[in-house]
Design an enzyme around this catalytic site. Structure first.
Site, PDB file in Angstrom:
ATOM      1  N   HIS A   1      -2.236  -2.548  -5.278  1.00 55.45           N
ATOM      2  CA  HIS A   1      -1.542  -3.838  -5.361  1.00 55.45           C
ATOM      3  C   HIS A   1      -2.590  -4.931  -5.310  1.00 55.45           C
ATOM      4  O   HIS A   1      -3.780  -4.671  -5.089  1.00 55.45           O
ATOM      5  CB  HIS A   1      -0.542  -4.012  -4.204  1.00 55.45           C
ATOM      6  CG  HIS A   1      -1.171  -3.911  -2.849  1.00 55.45           C
ATOM      7  ND1 HIS A   1      -1.886  -4.943  -2.274  1.00 55.45           N
ATOM      8  CD2 HIS A   1      -1.225  -2.885  -1.960  1.00 55.45           C
ATOM      9  CE1 HIS A   1      -2.336  -4.564  -1.095  1.00 55.45           C
ATOM     10  NE2 HIS A   1      -1.959  -3.318  -0.880  1.00 55.45           N
TER      11      HIS A   1
ATOM     12  N   SER B   1       0.813  -1.218   0.000  1.00 60.61           N
ATOM     13  CA  SER B   1       0.000   0.000   0.000  1.00 60.61           C
ATOM     14  C   SER B   1       0.845   1.266   0.000  1.00 60.61           C
ATOM     15  O   SER B   1       0.529   2.231  -0.704  1.00 60.61           O
ATOM     16  CB  SER B   1      -0.937   0.006   1.208  1.00 60.61           C
ATOM     17  OG  SER B   1      -1.842  -1.069   1.141  1.00 60.61           O
TER      18      SER B   1
ATOM     19  N   ARG C   1      -1.203   0.360  13.976  1.00 63.25           N
ATOM     20  CA  ARG C   1      -1.152   1.741  13.491  1.00 63.25           C
ATOM     21  C   ARG C   1      -2.480   2.458  13.732  1.00 63.25           C
ATOM     22  O   ARG C   1      -2.697   3.561  13.247  1.00 63.25           O
ATOM     23  CB  ARG C   1      -0.797   1.771  12.001  1.00 63.25           C
ATOM     24  CG  ARG C   1      -1.855   1.163  11.103  1.00 63.25           C
ATOM     25  CD  ARG C   1      -1.460   1.229   9.639  1.00 63.25           C
ATOM     26  NE  ARG C   1      -2.429   0.514   8.821  1.00 63.25           N
ATOM     27  CZ  ARG C   1      -2.174   0.026   7.619  1.00 63.25           C
ATOM     28  NH1 ARG C   1      -0.971   0.171   7.096  1.00 63.25           N
ATOM     29  NH2 ARG C   1      -3.106  -0.604   6.930  1.00 63.25           N
TER      30      ARG C   1
ATOM     31  N   HIS D   1      -6.151 -10.151   3.915  1.00 62.25           N
ATOM     32  CA  HIS D   1      -5.066 -10.505   4.834  1.00 62.25           C
ATOM     33  C   HIS D   1      -5.471 -11.579   5.839  1.00 62.25           C
ATOM     34  O   HIS D   1      -4.600 -12.173   6.482  1.00 62.25           O
ATOM     35  CB  HIS D   1      -4.580  -9.264   5.589  1.00 62.25           C
ATOM     36  CG  HIS D   1      -3.589  -8.450   4.833  1.00 62.25           C
ATOM     37  ND1 HIS D   1      -2.454  -8.985   4.270  1.00 62.25           N
ATOM     38  CD2 HIS D   1      -3.548  -7.121   4.540  1.00 62.25           C
ATOM     39  CE1 HIS D   1      -1.761  -8.027   3.674  1.00 62.25           C
ATOM     40  NE2 HIS D   1      -2.409  -6.889   3.818  1.00 62.25           N
TER      41      HIS D   1
ATOM     42  N   ASP E   1      -8.123  -5.601   0.724  1.00 60.71           N
ATOM     43  CA  ASP E   1      -6.808  -5.826   1.305  1.00 60.71           C
ATOM     44  C   ASP E   1      -6.899  -6.328   2.738  1.00 60.71           C
ATOM     45  O   ASP E   1      -6.318  -7.358   3.086  1.00 60.71           O
ATOM     46  CB  ASP E   1      -5.989  -4.538   1.263  1.00 60.71           C
ATOM     47  CG  ASP E   1      -4.541  -4.773   1.667  1.00 60.71           C
ATOM     48  OD1 ASP E   1      -3.968  -5.786   1.214  1.00 60.71           O
ATOM     49  OD2 ASP E   1      -3.986  -3.959   2.416  1.00 60.71           O
TER      50      ASP E   1
ATOM     51  N   ARG F   1       1.511 -12.303   7.849  1.00 60.63           N
ATOM     52  CA  ARG F   1       0.560 -11.523   7.065  1.00 60.63           C
ATOM     53  C   ARG F   1       1.096 -11.238   5.670  1.00 60.63           C
ATOM     54  O   ARG F   1       0.403 -11.427   4.688  1.00 60.63           O
ATOM     55  CB  ARG F   1       0.268 -10.223   7.813  1.00 60.63           C
ATOM     56  CG  ARG F   1      -0.763  -9.354   7.161  1.00 60.63           C
ATOM     57  CD  ARG F   1      -1.323  -8.425   8.197  1.00 60.63           C
ATOM     58  NE  ARG F   1      -2.035  -7.323   7.598  1.00 60.63           N
ATOM     59  CZ  ARG F   1      -2.875  -6.552   8.246  1.00 60.63           C
ATOM     60  NH1 ARG F   1      -3.111  -6.771   9.518  1.00 60.63           N
ATOM     61  NH2 ARG F   1      -3.485  -5.553   7.649  1.00 60.63           N
TER      62      ARG F   1
END
Length: 505
Positions: free
Chosen positions: A438, A61, A190, A400, A396, A152
């Protein structure tokens, strides 16, 4: 008349022909089906050397959004560091040497921490191995490793062979030890989940409920409990003397090169002004080395990043367009910080809207994430802007998890939201481009049918709502020039890639 445009970045949605384990191909996507059949579209390279990564390296990302905004191929962390290894400059790095000298002078152990895997998204284990060799050759006597399980960007339970490799290397050095282990779920959050991060931080200090004397035994213990690498419960090595865990004045090297998941833990160690949260067990050190710059963290930086001086958003702002950035927490930094060249730009006539991400352990249980709320907000305020960059995180983040059914559901929810945007765009006289940063959701199983939780090297889409144009294939670095071309604006000379809009001869 000024055109109005939305750039929709779908995180982690690549294009793959085979349907097995393909969360995109197996989903019911009437909107995407219609867009591919009736509207201009092309293939976009989003991995490897085409985005400034090593050959064959999956995209991610951060790199994806940097390239989308830059208009040229941005060579980032892993490529810069790999090149330094290749040329030998790595072993001359003054910041590393400063940390080594501090350890030798004070007698305190060198503390090295980071994500331990060959994933290449946030870090690479080769860089750790090189650091160990460099420290040993320089004369560092005592070294502690604090390893974060990945699971991951690589397989969910893949760490053991690499730990065995590391153990073989450490046998050469009497006081080089694996001091702690924790999953990235704890040490690399995060989303301001500081209750988790503090558990990872405390393990650095030698404070954890779980202990081990053999890392492999502890990993097996976690696997028996159903815990994969990403979620390893923080644990400390009983063979490491308590006074040798991270403490005041110890030199630290954080070998993650990607900043977004390194900032919160770094903040706790350095007690910066970046977040309000302060550690319950503070320490003080002036020798903290990060591999690359972590925005907002004042520390020694080993390698300088490639600068993007004139990103897409800056040029749009200078042209007088009123712009909006819209995403949920998980990808908010990507449509702001990263797409703007890896810096926090304050642009004129620009607003940002953050939709809170759900605070859950697994998005497989909530594949909708905040896609509906993001679309609702666009439909509510979008008409007030000329140019919008937005991101949908579902493919995404759910990809994951390696849960195919959940990934299919995420894509189907996304498809419906794209349909809502198409209708709104037509009503409000907006055009749009759809792309991705991606791949991920298109491959949720490996060749053995086991869950695959990592990104891919497959190309991504570029779709335009304007049936009057034709698009050729390219790479992510072509997207900014394409948008500027479509809006009738000149690209900056820094942008060495061309528009993908095919011109009539």
């Amino acid at each position: 008349m000024k055109k109005k445009l939305v750039l929709i970045i779908i995180d982690g949605l690549g294009l793959r022909l085979e349907s097995q384990g393909n969360g995109f191909a197996l989903a019911k996507t009437p909107v995407f089906d219609r867009l591919f059949q009736e509207y201009p579209n092309s293939l976009i390279a989003a991995s490897g050397q085409e985005v400034g990564l090593p050959e064959g390296q999956m995209g991610n990302s951060e790199v994806g959004h940097l390239n989308i905004g830059a208009g040229f191929v941005v060579y980032t962390g892993i490529s810069i560091i790999n090149n330094a290894l290749k040329t030998g400059k790595f072993f001359e790095n003054e910041k590393f040497i400063l940390a080594f000298r501090h350890s030798i002078k004070t007698g305190f152990p060198l503390q090295i921490m980071g994500l331990f895997s060959p994933g290449g998204v946030h870090s690479h284990q080769d860089h750790l191995f090189a650091l160990i060799d460099f420290a040993a050759n320089f004369g560092v006597k005592k070294l502690n490793l604090h390893l974060f399980g990945d699971g991951r960007d690589v397989g969910p339970k893949s760490i053991k062979p690499w730990i065995k490799m590391l153990n073989l290397k450490l046998k050469n050095y009497e006081d080089y030890k694996i001091a702690s282990i924790s999953g990235r779920f704890y040490s690399m959050d995060r989303d301001k989940m500081f209750d988790r991060v503090e558990l990872g931080y405390n393990a650095l200090l030698g404070k954890a409920e779980n202990t081990f004397t053999d890392p492999i035994d502890y990993i097996n213990f976690q696997y028996e409990k159903g815990v994969s690498d990403e979620f390893f419960e923080p644990a400390i090595n009983l063979k490491v003397n308590k006074k040798d865990f991270l403490a005041d004045d110890h030199p630290v090297i954080f070998f993650n090169f990607r900043p977004d998941r390194a900032r919160q833990l770094s903040h706790l160690i350095l007690q910066t002004d970046l977040y309000e949260q302060k550690p319950k067990n503070p320490i003080k050190t002036d020798v903290f080395v990060s591999m690359m710059k972590y925005e907002g963290i004042n520390c020694l930086v080993a390698f300088e990043e490639m600068r993007v001086e004139n990103p897409l958003g800056k040029l749009i702002s200078m042209a007088g367009f009123r712009q909006l950035r819209l995403a949920e927490t998980q990808k908010y930094a990507h449509v702001t910080f990263f797409v703007d060249g890896g810096v926090e730009l304050e642009l004129e006539n620009s607003d940002r809207i953050l939709i809170d991400s759900l605070k859950v352990q697994s998005y497989a249980d909530f594949p909708q994430m905040s896609a509906v709320e993001i679309t609702d907000k666009l439909l509510e305020v979008g008409q007030n802007y000329d140019f919008i960059i937005m991101n949908f995180a579902n493919p995404d983040m759910v990809g994951h998890t390696g849960d195919l059914k959940a990934t299919i559901k995420a894509v189907e929810i996304l498809d419906f939201q794209i349909g809502r945007i198409c209708k709104w765009a037509e009503e409000k006289n907006f055009d749009f481009f759809i792309t991705a940063d991606h791949g991920n959701a298109e491959l949720t199983e490996d060749e053995n049918g086991n869950p695959s939780t990592k990104h891919t090297t497959f190309p991504v889409m570029l779709i335009s709502s304007d049936k009057t144009i034709k698009l050729k294939s390219g790479k992510l670095a072509n997207i900014a020039p394409t948008i500027l071309d479509y809006l009738g604006l000149d690209k900056h000379p820094d942008m060495d890639h061309d528009s993908l809009i095919i011109k009539d001869k």
